[in-house]
Design a protein around this motif. Structure first.
Motif, PDB file in Angstrom:
ATOM      1  N   TRP A  54       2.200  -2.296 -10.606  1.00 18.23           N
ATOM      2  CA  TRP A  54       3.769  -2.969 -10.511  1.00 18.23           C
ATOM      3  C   TRP A  54       4.383  -2.220  -9.584  1.00 18.23           C
ATOM      4  O   TRP A  54       3.664  -1.744  -8.371  1.00 18.23           O
ATOM      5  N   GLY A  55       5.833  -2.905  -9.073  1.00 19.29           N
ATOM      6  CA  GLY A  55       5.966  -2.848  -7.271  1.00 19.29           C
ATOM      7  C   GLY A  55       7.875  -3.925  -8.405  1.00 19.29           C
ATOM      8  O   GLY A  55       8.189  -3.868  -8.840  1.00 19.29           O
ATOM      9  N   ILE A  56       8.727  -2.763  -6.776  1.00 16.44           N
ATOM     10  CA  ILE A  56       9.489  -3.311  -6.797  1.00 16.44           C
ATOM     11  C   ILE A  56      10.119  -4.573  -5.297  1.00 16.44           C
ATOM     12  O   ILE A  56       9.898  -3.677  -4.508  1.00 16.44           O
ATOM     13  N   LYS A  57      10.889  -5.380  -5.212  1.00 16.43           N
ATOM     14  CA  LYS A  57      11.125  -5.777  -4.292  1.00 16.43           C
ATOM     15  C   LYS A  57      12.951  -6.115  -4.240  1.00 16.43           C
ATOM     16  O   LYS A  57      12.910  -6.609  -5.681  1.00 16.43           O
TER      17      LYS A  57
ATOM     18  N   ALA B 246       0.810  -1.326   0.057  1.00 13.19           N
ATOM     19  CA  ALA B 246      -0.078   0.209   0.070  1.00 13.19           C
ATOM     20  C   ALA B 246       0.736   1.167  -0.027  1.00 13.19           C
ATOM     21  O   ALA B 246       0.581   2.131  -0.481  1.00 13.19           O
ATOM     22  N   SER B 247       1.864   1.317   0.912  1.00 12.97           N
ATOM     23  CA  SER B 247       2.761   2.850   0.488  1.00 12.97           C
ATOM     24  C   SER B 247       3.308   2.384  -0.645  1.00 12.97           C
ATOM     25  O   SER B 247       3.369   3.902  -1.132  1.00 12.97           O
ATOM     26  N   ILE B 248       3.998   1.464  -1.141  1.00 11.63           N
ATOM     27  CA  ILE B 248       4.278   1.838  -2.836  1.00 11.63           C
ATOM     28  C   ILE B 248       3.391   2.248  -3.217  1.00 11.63           C
ATOM     29  O   ILE B 248       3.707   3.636  -4.442  1.00 11.63           O
ATOM     30  N   PHE B 249       2.475   1.502  -3.372  1.00  8.70           N
ATOM     31  CA  PHE B 249       1.163   2.056  -4.233  1.00  8.70           C
ATOM     32  C   PHE B 249       0.875   4.033  -3.889  1.00  8.70           C
ATOM     33  O   PHE B 249       0.932   4.959  -5.064  1.00  8.70           O
TER      34      PHE B 249
ATOM     35  N   MET C 236      10.241   4.085  -4.363  1.00 12.69           N
ATOM     36  CA  MET C 236      10.857   2.147  -4.147  1.00 12.69           C
ATOM     37  C   MET C 236      11.777   2.290  -5.616  1.00 12.69           C
ATOM     38  O   MET C 236      13.188   1.315  -4.893  1.00 12.69           O
ATOM     39  N   LEU C 237      12.666   3.164  -5.814  1.00  9.21           N
ATOM     40  CA  LEU C 237      14.057   3.228  -7.122  1.00  9.21           C
ATOM     41  C   LEU C 237      15.096   4.383  -6.232  1.00  9.21           C
ATOM     42  O   LEU C 237      14.951   5.410  -5.285  1.00  9.21           O
ATOM     43  N   PRO C 238      15.961   4.415  -6.132  1.00 13.20           N
ATOM     44  CA  PRO C 238      17.592   4.375  -5.859  1.00 13.20           C
ATOM     45  C   PRO C 238      17.093   6.582  -6.606  1.00 13.20           C
ATOM     46  O   PRO C 238      16.862   6.309  -7.442  1.00 13.20           O
TER      47      PRO C 238
END
Length: 155
Positions: free
Chosen positions: A140-143, A4-7, A42-44
């Motif tokens: 979309w997301g990144i882990k 939820a925080s990523i989105f 979420m990305l550098p």
């Protein structure tokens, strides 16, 4: 909770083009029409993003451009859905696996394409400013393989 925080972060850069789009909207962008904003946390730090179509935070097709500066790197990570990417300008040094190894990368100049199934660990380095386009289905997301690499952890 983390998803939820990523989105929520993604919504910040989606507003430029996509959140107002109807599912059947006709969209055209010339290069000068692309509105770049700071990429999601979420990305550098240092990347810029532009949503051209759809909404990466929701289920469905989207098109996202990512512009990264010279010297940029994304540590080993995975995505929850297919990652379908075209290198539009510059070049990427793309590597597979859970451990970043510059010597094990493949140079992908402008015009290159790659597609990875969900959960495939990969990493990428950029020696020059580069623009990528991601066309895939959301959300979309990144882990990050190593949670310590997640830029949101250091904030």
């Amino acid at each position: 909770m983390k998803i939820a925080s990523i989105f929520a972060v993604l919504i910040g850069f989606c507003g430029t083009a996509s959140l107002a789009l109807a599912e059947d909207a006709h969209v055209i962008f010339a290069p000068g029409d692309v509105k770049w904003v700071e990429a999601p946390k979420m990305l550098p730090a240092g990347a810029q993003a532009a949503v051209l179509f759809g909404n990466p935070t929701k289920k469905g097709l989207f098109a996202l451009r990512l512009k990264v500066p010279s010297g940029y790197a994304i540590p080993p990570h995975t995505h929850p859905g297919y990652e379908v990417v075209t290198v539009l300008s510059g070049a990427a040094k793309f590597g597979m696996g859970k451990t970043a190894d510059r010597g094990a990368t493949k140079a992908l100049p402008a015009g290159s394409f790659f597609a990875l199934p969900p959960g495939t660990a990969h990493f990428v380095y950029f020696d020059d400013e580069t623009v990528l386009q991601i066309n895939t289905n959301g959300p979309w997301g990144i882990k990050y393989v190593n949670p310590a690499d997640d830029p949101q952890k250091s904030q």
